[in-house]
Design an enzyme around this catalytic site. Structure first.
Site, PDB file in Angstrom:
ATOM      1  N   LYS A  22     -34.283 -94.047 -57.973  1.00  0.00           N
ATOM      2  CA  LYS A  22     -34.953 -92.869 -58.549  1.00  0.00           C
ATOM      3  C   LYS A  22     -35.349 -91.898 -57.428  1.00  0.00           C
ATOM      4  CE  LYS A  22     -39.558 -93.227 -59.354  1.00  0.00           C
ATOM      5  NZ  LYS A  22     -40.293 -92.165 -58.632  1.00  0.00           N
ATOM      6  N   ASN A  23     -35.917 -92.443 -56.356  1.00  0.00           N
ATOM      7  CA  ASN A  23     -36.419 -91.565 -55.294  1.00  0.00           C
ATOM      8  C   ASN A  23     -35.312 -90.930 -54.459  1.00  0.00           C
ATOM      9  OD1 ASN A  23     -38.947 -92.067 -56.181  1.00  0.00           O
ATOM     10  ND2 ASN A  23     -39.620 -93.272 -54.414  1.00  0.00           N
ATOM     11  N   CYS A 118     -53.219 -86.847 -58.631  1.00  0.00           N
ATOM     12  CA  CYS A 118     -52.414 -87.968 -59.098  1.00  0.00           C
ATOM     13  C   CYS A 118     -53.272 -89.199 -58.931  1.00  0.00           C
ATOM     14  CB  CYS A 118     -51.154 -88.012 -58.241  1.00  0.00           C
ATOM     15  SG  CYS A 118     -50.322 -89.561 -58.189  1.00  0.00           S
ATOM     16  N   ARG A 123     -52.704 -86.356 -52.809  1.00  0.00           N
ATOM     17  CA  ARG A 123     -51.316 -85.938 -52.631  1.00  0.00           C
ATOM     18  C   ARG A 123     -51.116 -84.417 -52.532  1.00  0.00           C
ATOM     19  NH1 ARG A 123     -47.522 -89.864 -56.167  1.00  0.00           N
ATOM     20  NH2 ARG A 123     -46.079 -89.545 -54.472  1.00  0.00           N
ATOM     21  N   ASP A 307     -44.837 -98.599 -51.968  1.00  0.00           N
ATOM     22  CA  ASP A 307     -44.367 -98.787 -53.344  1.00  0.00           C
ATOM     23  C   ASP A 307     -44.128-100.261 -53.708  1.00  0.00           C
ATOM     24  OD1 ASP A 307     -44.487 -96.100 -53.749  1.00  0.00           O
ATOM     25  OD2 ASP A 307     -42.334 -95.749 -53.789  1.00  0.00           O
ATOM     26  N   ARG A 399     -41.361 -94.458 -66.150  1.00  0.00           N
ATOM     27  CA  ARG A 399     -41.043 -93.377 -65.204  1.00  0.00           C
ATOM     28  C   ARG A 399     -40.072 -93.845 -64.135  1.00  0.00           C
ATOM     29  NH1 ARG A 399     -45.773 -91.062 -62.182  1.00  0.00           N
ATOM     30  NH2 ARG A 399     -43.993 -90.088 -61.201  1.00  0.00           N
TER      31      ARG A 399
HETATM   32  C1  UD1 Z   1     -42.623 -90.426 -51.839  1.00  0.00           C
HETATM   33  C2  UD1 Z   1     -42.145 -91.301 -52.965  1.00  0.00           C
HETATM   34  C3  UD1 Z   1     -43.237 -92.287 -53.379  1.00  0.00           C
HETATM   35  C4  UD1 Z   1     -43.727 -93.072 -52.182  1.00  0.00           C
HETATM   36  C5  UD1 Z   1     -44.112 -92.128 -51.035  1.00  0.00           C
HETATM   37  C6  UD1 Z   1     -44.447 -92.875 -49.760  1.00  0.00           C
HETATM   38  C7  UD1 Z   1     -40.553 -89.922 -54.127  1.00  0.00           C
HETATM   39  C8  UD1 Z   1     -40.232 -89.124 -55.343  1.00  0.00           C
HETATM   40  N1  UD1 Z   1     -41.769 -90.473 -54.078  1.00  0.00           N
HETATM   41  O1  UD1 Z   1     -43.735 -89.653 -52.325  1.00  0.00           O
HETATM   42  O2  UD1 Z   1     -42.701 -93.175 -54.358  1.00  0.00           O
HETATM   43  O3  UD1 Z   1     -44.863 -93.835 -52.545  1.00  0.00           O
HETATM   44  O4  UD1 Z   1     -43.024 -91.228 -50.735  1.00  0.00           O
HETATM   45  O5  UD1 Z   1     -43.381 -93.676 -49.361  1.00  0.00           O
HETATM   46  O6  UD1 Z   1     -39.729 -90.093 -53.265  1.00  0.00           O
HETATM   47  N2  UD1 Z   1     -49.216 -85.770 -47.633  1.00  0.00           N
HETATM   48  C9  UD1 Z   1     -50.002 -84.717 -47.187  1.00  0.00           C
HETATM   49  N3  UD1 Z   1     -49.515 -83.453 -47.322  1.00  0.00           N
HETATM   50  C10 UD1 Z   1     -48.272 -83.203 -47.855  1.00  0.00           C
HETATM   51  C11 UD1 Z   1     -47.486 -84.287 -48.292  1.00  0.00           C
HETATM   52  C12 UD1 Z   1     -47.985 -85.560 -48.165  1.00  0.00           C
HETATM   53  O7  UD1 Z   1     -51.123 -84.921 -46.709  1.00  0.00           O
HETATM   54  O8  UD1 Z   1     -47.894 -82.020 -47.929  1.00  0.00           O
HETATM   55  C13 UD1 Z   1     -49.747 -87.156 -47.514  1.00  0.00           C
HETATM   56  C14 UD1 Z   1     -49.870 -87.862 -48.864  1.00  0.00           C
HETATM   57  O9  UD1 Z   1     -51.083 -87.554 -49.493  1.00  0.00           O
HETATM   58  C15 UD1 Z   1     -49.757 -89.305 -48.468  1.00  0.00           C
HETATM   59  C16 UD1 Z   1     -48.789 -89.279 -47.282  1.00  0.00           C
HETATM   60  O10 UD1 Z   1     -48.792 -87.925 -46.813  1.00  0.00           O
HETATM   61  O11 UD1 Z   1     -51.000 -89.775 -48.020  1.00  0.00           O
HETATM   62  C17 UD1 Z   1     -47.366 -89.677 -47.610  1.00  0.00           C
HETATM   63  O12 UD1 Z   1     -46.904 -88.965 -48.742  1.00  0.00           O
HETATM   64  P1  UD1 Z   1     -45.373 -88.577 -48.920  1.00  0.00           P
HETATM   65  O13 UD1 Z   1     -44.563 -89.365 -47.948  1.00  0.00           O
HETATM   66  O14 UD1 Z   1     -45.252 -87.099 -48.885  1.00  0.00           O
HETATM   67  O15 UD1 Z   1     -45.094 -89.087 -50.379  1.00  0.00           O
HETATM   68  P2  UD1 Z   1     -44.251 -88.389 -51.518  1.00  0.00           P
HETATM   69  O16 UD1 Z   1     -43.098 -87.661 -50.938  1.00  0.00           O
HETATM   70  O17 UD1 Z   1     -45.173 -87.670 -52.427  1.00  0.00           O
END
Ligand code: UD1
Length: 418
Positions: A22-23, A118, A123, A307, A399
């Site tokens: 999915k990711n 979320c 996030r 995850d 999901r």
């Molecule tokens: C993706 C995955 C999710 C997984 C996560 C971490 C998808 C669709 N989802 O989520 O299943 O749990 O990676 O492996 O691929 N952060 C910030 N600012 C930002 C973006 C992120 O502070 O602009 C922080 C987040 O709050 C979190 C950390 O960075 O604490 C990691 O998040 P991120 O790697 O971005 O996760 P996702 O891409 O949302």
């Protein structure tokens, strides 16, 4: 509202075919905004994928679902593209924000609803916007929307991410695909799903290289008109079912995988006493009687995935002694703990650290799913618990897990949806 009923303690055996990731599918679907004609195969048909398809259709792409062939055909020939991602399509799935990069790259503007909070943490998307600004986008936030513009197109830049983010890395790679010049991204996430996105973009005509945590994008204007791409397997789904097998399996074989990608998880499970026979493209988990305690910390790939944390916690309840999990990625990702405790687990949470004292005898209960991975951990607990477990709010599960009951039932689990 639908529920899952599980009558536990039934030994599992058989074969589970792992679905596409999915990711990986989500950012690749966003990337089709940059393409003309694409056929994706090994697509998992779960709720998040349908939400992304709805978003792309809203934008103006033509999408044909070939469910039996696990494929999607996308044609992007519409001249009337909407560079908008409305709140109703982004609020349930944060990955909607991934259309921002490709819309800006191709159409020079985008208006995307801020995804909002979320359950597992705040996030934010500041890192996504940080990278896009460096590429020359002008960005403002108005009425809950990100309004971005790059009148003369995006320009290559050197960007070093202050923290590692999967989504921000993906958005930056997508945005710089056709930016003028060579973009260098440092401190990137290098999850296998990101490598799959890069493989897709390279077959589309891109020139993108990876060296450690550095990604180099040589901006390309020309694309291949027609491409096919096979989505990588879902390593989180594999890890989830491997843990189910470790909990209550006799012998379960997993195929459609590449064990190299999950070698860290295999090593951790083996250290915990799980019996695994691993070959290059399949593996078997055998009956595992003596589960040992361990301590893990969640980290970006190749570290242990956040995850898979909730699922491993269920296995830790079987181990003798004290196990620990340190959650480093999300601030609120122990929501499964109160429900596992109601099933008899002995777990204490102190800020980022969960301490699990085992072994505990789990017993069935009526429980509530709170997010995608938390809900599957309750399924795992239900499979190994005595008596009946009822799981509410299973829309979280839908999901991200394709045919969950069907796959488990084929291995003799007593599970049904009501
Ligand atoms: C993706 C995955 C999710 C997984 C996560 C971490 C998808 C669709 N989802 O989520 O299943 O749990 O990676 O492996 O691929 N952060 C910030 N600012 C930002 C973006 C992120 O502070 O602009 C922080 C987040 O709050 C979190 C950390 O960075 O604490 C990691 O998040 P991120 O790697 O971005 O996760 P996702 O891409 O949302």
């Amino acid at each position: 509202m639908q529920k899952l009923l599980i009558n536990g303690k039934k030994e599992l055996s058989g074969k589970i075919s792992i679905s596409g990731s999915k990711n990986a599918t989500l950012p690749i679907l966003a990337a089709t905004i940059l393409s003309e004609k694409v056929r994706l195969s090994n697509v998992p048909f779960v709720k998040d994928i349908y939400t992304m398809i709805d978003l792309l259709k809203f934008i103006g792409l033509n999408i044909k679902i070939l469910k039996k062939k696990k494929s999607i055909e996308i044609i992007n020939s519409n001249k009337k593209i909407k560079t908008l991602a409305p709140y109703k399509l982004v609020k349930t799935m944060r990955a909607g924000v991934l259309v921002l990069g490709p819309l800006l790259a191709k159409y020079k503007k985008a208006k995307i609803s801020l995804p909002g909070g979320c359950a597992i943490g705040t996030r934010p998307v500041d890192l996504h916007l940080f990278a896009l600004k460096k590429l020359g986008a002008k960005i403002k936030i108005r009425n809950g929307y990100i309004i971005a513009e790059a009148k003369n197109g995006l320009k290559a830049a050197r960007i070093s991410f202050p923290t590692i983010s999967v989504g921000a890395t993906e958005n930056a790679v997508l945005a710089s695909f056709n930016a003028e010049g060579t973009t260098v991204l440092k401190n990137c996430a290098v999850e296998p799903e990101i490598l799959d996105l890069i493989k897709f973009l390279n077959s589309l005509g891109g020139k993108i290289k990876i060296k450690g945590r550095k990604i180099i994008i040589y901006g390309q204007k020309r694309i291949k008109i027609k491409i096919n791409h096979n989505i990588i397997f879902d390593r989180i789904e594999l890890g989830t079912y491997m843990i189910a097998a470790a909990l209550i399996g006799k012998k379960i074989k997993f195929d459609k995988i590449n064990t190299k990608i999950v070698k860290n998880e295999i090593m951790i499970l083996k250290k915990m006493g799980v019996k695994i026979k691993d070959k290059k493209f399949y593996l078997e988990v055998l009956k595992s009687m003596n589960i040992k305690k361990t301590e893990i910390s969640t980290k970006p790939y190749p570290g242990f995935p956040t995850d898979l944390q909730a699922q491993l916690m269920v296995l830790m309840t079987r181990a003798k002694g004290i196990s620990k999990i340190r959650e480093n990625i999300f601030e609120n990702r122990f929501m499964h703990v109160p429900e596992l405790k109601r099933m008899g687990a002995n777990i204490k949470v102190d800020s980022k650290i969960a301490t699990i004292k085992g072994p505990s005898k789990l017993t069935g209960a009526e429980v509530m799913a709170t997010d995608l991975r938390a809900s599957v951990s309750l399924v795992l607990a239900g499979l190994v618990a005595e008596n009946r477990t009822i799981i509410n709010r299973i829309y979280h599960l839908d999901r991200g897990y394709e045919n969950l009951e069907k796959k488990l039932k084929k291995c003799n689990a007593r599970i049904k949806r009501i």
